[in-house]
Scaffold this active site. Structure first.
Site, PDB file in Angstrom:
ATOM      1  N   HIS A  78       0.828  -1.201   0.000  1.00 50.26           N
ATOM      2  CA  HIS A  78       0.000   0.000   0.000  1.00 50.26           C
ATOM      3  C   HIS A  78       0.873   1.266   0.000  1.00 50.26           C
ATOM      4  O   HIS A  78       0.550   2.249  -0.684  1.00 50.26           O
ATOM      5  CB  HIS A  78      -0.913  -0.018   1.225  1.00 50.26           C
ATOM      6  CG  HIS A  78      -1.706   1.231   1.389  1.00 50.26           C
ATOM      7  ND1 HIS A  78      -1.420   2.169   2.356  1.00 50.26           N
ATOM      8  CD2 HIS A  78      -2.776   1.720   0.705  1.00 50.26           C
ATOM      9  CE1 HIS A  78      -2.272   3.168   2.260  1.00 50.26           C
ATOM     10  NE2 HIS A  78      -3.107   2.929   1.278  1.00 50.26           N
ATOM     11  N   GLU A  81       1.985   1.837  -3.449  1.00 53.46           N
ATOM     12  CA  GLU A  81       0.884   2.377  -4.269  1.00 53.46           C
ATOM     13  C   GLU A  81       0.864   3.905  -4.177  1.00 53.46           C
ATOM     14  O   GLU A  81       0.712   4.612  -5.184  1.00 53.46           O
ATOM     15  CB  GLU A  81      -0.442   1.784  -3.804  1.00 53.46           C
ATOM     16  CG  GLU A  81      -1.660   2.369  -4.504  1.00 53.46           C
ATOM     17  CD  GLU A  81      -2.859   2.481  -3.586  1.00 53.46           C
ATOM     18  OE1 GLU A  81      -3.444   3.586  -3.519  1.00 53.46           O
ATOM     19  OE2 GLU A  81      -3.210   1.484  -2.924  1.00 53.46           O
ATOM     20  N   HIS A  82       1.012   4.445  -2.979  1.00 51.05           N
ATOM     21  CA  HIS A  82       1.041   5.896  -2.799  1.00 51.05           C
ATOM     22  C   HIS A  82       2.240   6.514  -3.512  1.00 51.05           C
ATOM     23  O   HIS A  82       2.128   7.554  -4.169  1.00 51.05           O
ATOM     24  CB  HIS A  82       1.132   6.233  -1.309  1.00 51.05           C
ATOM     25  CG  HIS A  82      -0.184   6.209  -0.610  1.00 51.05           C
ATOM     26  ND1 HIS A  82      -0.714   7.308   0.026  1.00 51.05           N
ATOM     27  CD2 HIS A  82      -1.085   5.209  -0.435  1.00 51.05           C
ATOM     28  CE1 HIS A  82      -1.886   7.002   0.564  1.00 51.05           C
ATOM     29  NE2 HIS A  82      -2.123   5.717   0.312  1.00 51.05           N
ATOM     30  N   GLU A 158      -4.174   7.936   7.126  1.00 51.17           N
ATOM     31  CA  GLU A 158      -5.145   6.994   6.557  1.00 51.17           C
ATOM     32  C   GLU A 158      -5.444   5.863   7.541  1.00 51.17           C
ATOM     33  O   GLU A 158      -6.594   5.431   7.682  1.00 51.17           O
ATOM     34  CB  GLU A 158      -4.621   6.430   5.229  1.00 51.17           C
ATOM     35  CG  GLU A 158      -5.634   5.588   4.481  1.00 51.17           C
ATOM     36  CD  GLU A 158      -5.141   5.152   3.108  1.00 51.17           C
ATOM     37  OE1 GLU A 158      -5.892   4.406   2.435  1.00 51.17           O
ATOM     38  OE2 GLU A 158      -4.026   5.543   2.704  1.00 51.17           O
TER      39      GLU A 158
END
Length: 458
Positions: A78, A81-82, A158
């Protein structure tokens, strides 16, 4: 002289490796045709053509998810991904977002337990731009140290946002309840500790190991010319030198079998919330299990709509919850089935008792023929209605290629659903719902009430 020069050039230039193209689904009059081209380097490109629309969705699927992480790397997929949105040698982070914004498009990405996807939805005339931007992100990301440090704070926010939403967080808790401290049981986002500990070098090595063309699927749906798109994708990856291994073959879909034990475990996270959020569940089916069609019908009848048993019993007849539903999660080698409800803390015992009684009744006696018929109709309709935009179509063909290695037409899907019999639903109900359930709860649950919850799964 001209002839001699031509012969010299031909000897000096290596032969261009041949791409292999197949028509997987012919469609009707060319509409809905699904094609696949396998490029040198093992990169696959699949498209579904809809000439009647004026948009196109372009995505790149990566065969890597949080289940591929070690404990110390939890959250790396993840995080990566950012970072791929933060800039390449060709574009800054602002350039990436501004390019798509300037044509009114949408761009995003998501990370799951077994795959990651990056996509952009644009007008059909702007598809070359979307291809160039998304491919550049996948092949040319800098993963700069300063971006790693800056984005760490965003990801921690997040995680905090997810933890502030108990209706979301309880699904992570249920995965841990069922799967424990395993890759599938850990949160996709990682934890505060693991994200804080991840270094730039760890993330860069993770990127190099998993973002290989053999592990990628390029998918596009809408007003797309397959041959033209293949040329654009090939040019973008060639510029990055990503297709040099001409003998490489695509990575096969994940496979295997894993038996999950129905342990009757209870996990309670005491939080000062207005509602208690509960999931009662048990091992389900892997996504490759032939019984998954019957399981989908069972799920629809139990908790998939307003006429479902759980909705009627918990909400309509007794008014004990606003939100109550059932769901399935299928992975390559195992699966989960769960029933979620959000209710007042004082109503938890009653809600769980009703859910347990309904699951037991269906496991023992099955569903009525009329319930199965209604669930089949609901599932068929929702399947078609869920594929009414190019984004959903891109998602279907991309995930199908990555996870199954094949494509199924909508007509074939509807035929599979329609072929499910009441006996098949009853059989899968016995196998799945007859297991001892486990329980996950987030809310203001006191010690005495928490102790009583163990009786639900006894």
């Amino acid at each position: 002289m001209t002839s001699r020069t031509s012969r010299t050039t031909a000897r000096a230039t290596p032969a261009r490796a041949v791409a292999r193209t197949q028509t997987l689904l012919p469609g009707k009059d060319g509409i809905g045709t699904v094609r696949r081209t396998t490029l040198p380097g093992g990169l696959r490109v699949v498209t579904e053509t809809l000439p009647s629309v004026r948009s196109a969705t372009f995505g790149i699927w990566v065969n890597v998810g949080s289940r591929d992480e070690t404990p110390t790397l939890n959250g790396a997929t993840h995080y990566l991904e950012h970072l791929l949105f933060k800039g390449t040698a060709k574009r800054s982070a602002l350039d990436i977002s501004a390019a798509i914004d300037a044509v009114g498009g949408e761009m995003n990405a998501f990370t799951a337990k077994e795959y990651t996807c990056y996509y952009a939805r644009v007008l059909d005339t702007d598809l070359p731009l979307a291809v160039d931007v998304v491919c550049d992100m996948l092949t040319g990301s800098l993963i700069a140290p300063e971006d790693v440090d800056a984005e760490r704070g965003v990801i921690l926010e997040e995680i905090a946002m997810t933890e502030d939403d108990p209706g979301d967080c309880v699904h992570d808790l249920f995965a841990h309840t069922m799967l424990g401290d395993t890759p599938l049981g850990r949160p996709v986002l990682g934890t505060v500790d693991t994200v804080n500990a991840l270094s730039r070098d760890q993330i860069a090595r993770f990127h190099k190991r998993h973002y290989d063309p053999t592990r990628l699927v390029v998918a596009a749906a809408g007003n797309v010319d397959h041959a033209r798109l293949v040329r654009q994708v090939r040019a973008a990856f060639d510029r990055a030198g990503a297709l040099e291994r001409t003998d490489a073959v695509p990575t096969a879909p994940r496979a295997g079998h894993r038996t999950l034990r129905a342990t009757g475990k209870v996990e309670v996270l005491n939080r000062r919330t207005e509602q208690a959020h509960v999931i009662l569940g048990m091992p389900g089916l892997a996504r490759t299990d032939d019984r998954r069609w019957a399981m989908s019908v069972l799920n629809a009848a139990l908790g998939g709509g307003m006429s479902s048993r759980l909705f009627q019993e918990v909400r309509e007849k007794r008014g004990l919850a606003y939100s109550v539903y059932s769901y399935t999660s299928g992975f390559a080698d195992c699966g989960l089935f769960g029933v979620y409800a959000g209710c007042r803390p004082s109503q938890v015992d009653d809600v769980l008792r009703i859910c347990r009684d309904e699951l037991g009744a269906v496991a023992d006696g099955g569903l009525g023929d009329d319930e199965v018929s209604r669930a089949i109709g609901q599932l068929a309709g929702s399947t078609v209605l869920g594929l009414e935009d190019t984004g959903a179509l891109m998602h279907r063909i991309g995930k199908s290629e990555l996870c199954w290695g094949e494509q199924m037409s909508v007509d074939d899907m509807l035929a599979k659903i329609a072929a499910v019999t009441p006996d098949e639903v009853r059989e899968v109900a016995r196998d799945v719902l007859g297991q001892r359930p486990s329980l996950s709860v987030i809310g203001p649950v006191k010690d005495k009430q928490a102790a009583r919850l163990h009786d639900v799964v006894a």
